[in-house]
Design a protein around this motif. Structure first.
Motif, mmCIF file in Angstrom:
data_model
loop_
_atom_site.group_PDB
_atom_site.id
_atom_site.type_symbol
_atom_site.label_atom_id
_atom_site.label_comp_id
_atom_site.label_asym_id
_atom_site.label_seq_id
_atom_site.Cartn_x
_atom_site.Cartn_y
_atom_site.Cartn_z
ATOM 1 N N PHE A 22 0.880 -1.243 0.235
ATOM 2 C CA PHE A 22 0.216 0.066 -0.021
ATOM 3 C C PHE A 22 0.958 1.378 -0.003
ATOM 4 O O PHE A 22 1.920 1.275 0.532
ATOM 5 N N LYS A 23 0.538 2.196 -0.788
ATOM 6 C CA LYS A 23 1.520 3.407 -0.980
ATOM 7 C C LYS A 23 1.249 4.593 0.180
ATOM 8 O O LYS A 23 0.051 4.748 0.532
ATOM 9 N N ILE A 24 2.217 4.822 0.805
ATOM 10 C CA ILE A 24 2.445 5.906 1.751
ATOM 11 C C ILE A 24 2.950 7.117 1.080
ATOM 12 O O ILE A 24 4.475 7.077 0.794
ATOM 13 N N ASN A 25 2.329 8.177 1.023
ATOM 14 C CA ASN A 25 3.015 9.438 0.075
ATOM 15 C C ASN A 25 3.510 8.712 -1.107
ATOM 16 O O ASN A 25 4.702 9.410 -1.647
ATOM 17 N N GLY A 26 2.748 7.897 -1.767
ATOM 18 C CA GLY A 26 3.353 7.521 -3.205
ATOM 19 C C GLY A 26 4.173 6.653 -3.203
ATOM 20 O O GLY A 26 4.841 6.371 -4.274
ATOM 21 N N LYS A 27 4.754 5.887 -2.075
ATOM 22 C CA LYS A 27 5.843 4.973 -1.942
ATOM 23 C C LYS A 27 5.194 3.886 -1.241
ATOM 24 O O LYS A 27 4.716 3.980 -0.240
#
Length: 246
Positions: A22-27
């Motif tokens: 799952f992406k956190i701030n796009g990462k």
């Protein structure tokens, strides 16, 4: 001295399925953790241990070392033990194995180093654990593992419930930061022990150590750290990371 950092990660989390990617701030969450770990200078190897081909494929995509493990493990520490055994079959041996949970994106390499150095400096410490600031609203959050330590900074107990009765007034109460270095020989001992009643009840790896009469050295670290346990943590962590980078 050879040291290894192992990041256990699995897609089948009951509280947040699929969270490693799952992406956190796009990462991706697991890449946040991996990027923090590889900045350390005390590990000869950083590897992601997972039972999921999806994560293995992602590791190949980002050029991260990975090891495919069993899907039967109940504890992340046991997953790390399997990874160590696989590496030893390849003639790769390590003195210290530091487990960094794959849902701790806020834990930077200097924090990982500080906790691991406790074992490098004192070989009599079998395992250690990060210990950080706890906020009042976390005392009743079952996803937050509370730690009560003694005057020698060894863990007395860990729980998902508030400890003791009024923990906010006790300076010896904090939250677990899931950075856990083991002397590798002790990780093998740990994994060969039967799961213990409190460990099973609380679903906390370190209670197996405590219930078997061994010390868990708690290493205090500065700052506030928030893991991603459930989907609701994503926005909280994104805001904290963004604020810390400003």
């Amino acid at each position: 001295m050879n040291n290894i950092c192992i990041i256990p990660a699995r897609m089948g989390s009951s509280r947040f399925p699929g969270k490693p990617l799952f992406k956190i701030n796009g990462k991706e969450l697991v890449k946040h953790v991996y990027d923090n770990c590889i900045k350390s200078t005390i590990f000869q190897k950083v590897v992601i241990a997972t039972p999921d081909k999806e994560i293995i494929d992602f590791c190949n995509h980002i050029n991260a070392d990975s090891i495919l493990t069993s899907n039967e493990h109940k504890r992340a520490s046991d997953r790390c033990h399997e990874a160590i055994l696989n590496l030893e079959k390849q003639r790769s041996f390590y003195n210290i194995c530091t487990m960094v949970q794959g849902d701790e994106p806020m834990v930077k390499h200097n924090v990982i180093d500080k906790i691991t150095y406790s074992l490098i400096k004192d070989k009599n410490i079998l395992c250690a654990n990060g210990y950080g600031q706890i906020r009042e609203e976390e005392l009743t959050n079952k996803n937050c593992i509370k730690v009560l330590k003694d005057k020698n900074s060894n863990a007395i107990y860990m729980s998902r419930s508030p400890i003791p009765w009024e923990p906010i007034v006790n300076k010896n109460v904090g939250k677990q930061i899931c950075v856990i270095p083991f002397q590798t020989h002790f990780l093998k001992t740990y994994s060969n022990l039967e799961p213990t009643p409190l460990e099973i009840n609380e679903s906390i790896d370190m209670l197996r150590v405590i219930e078997n009469g061994k010390d868990v050295k708690m290493v205090s670290v500065d700052g506030y750290f928030h893991p991603v346990d459930i989907l609701g943590d994503v926005k909280v962590v994104e805001n904290l990371i963004q604020n810390n980078s400003n």
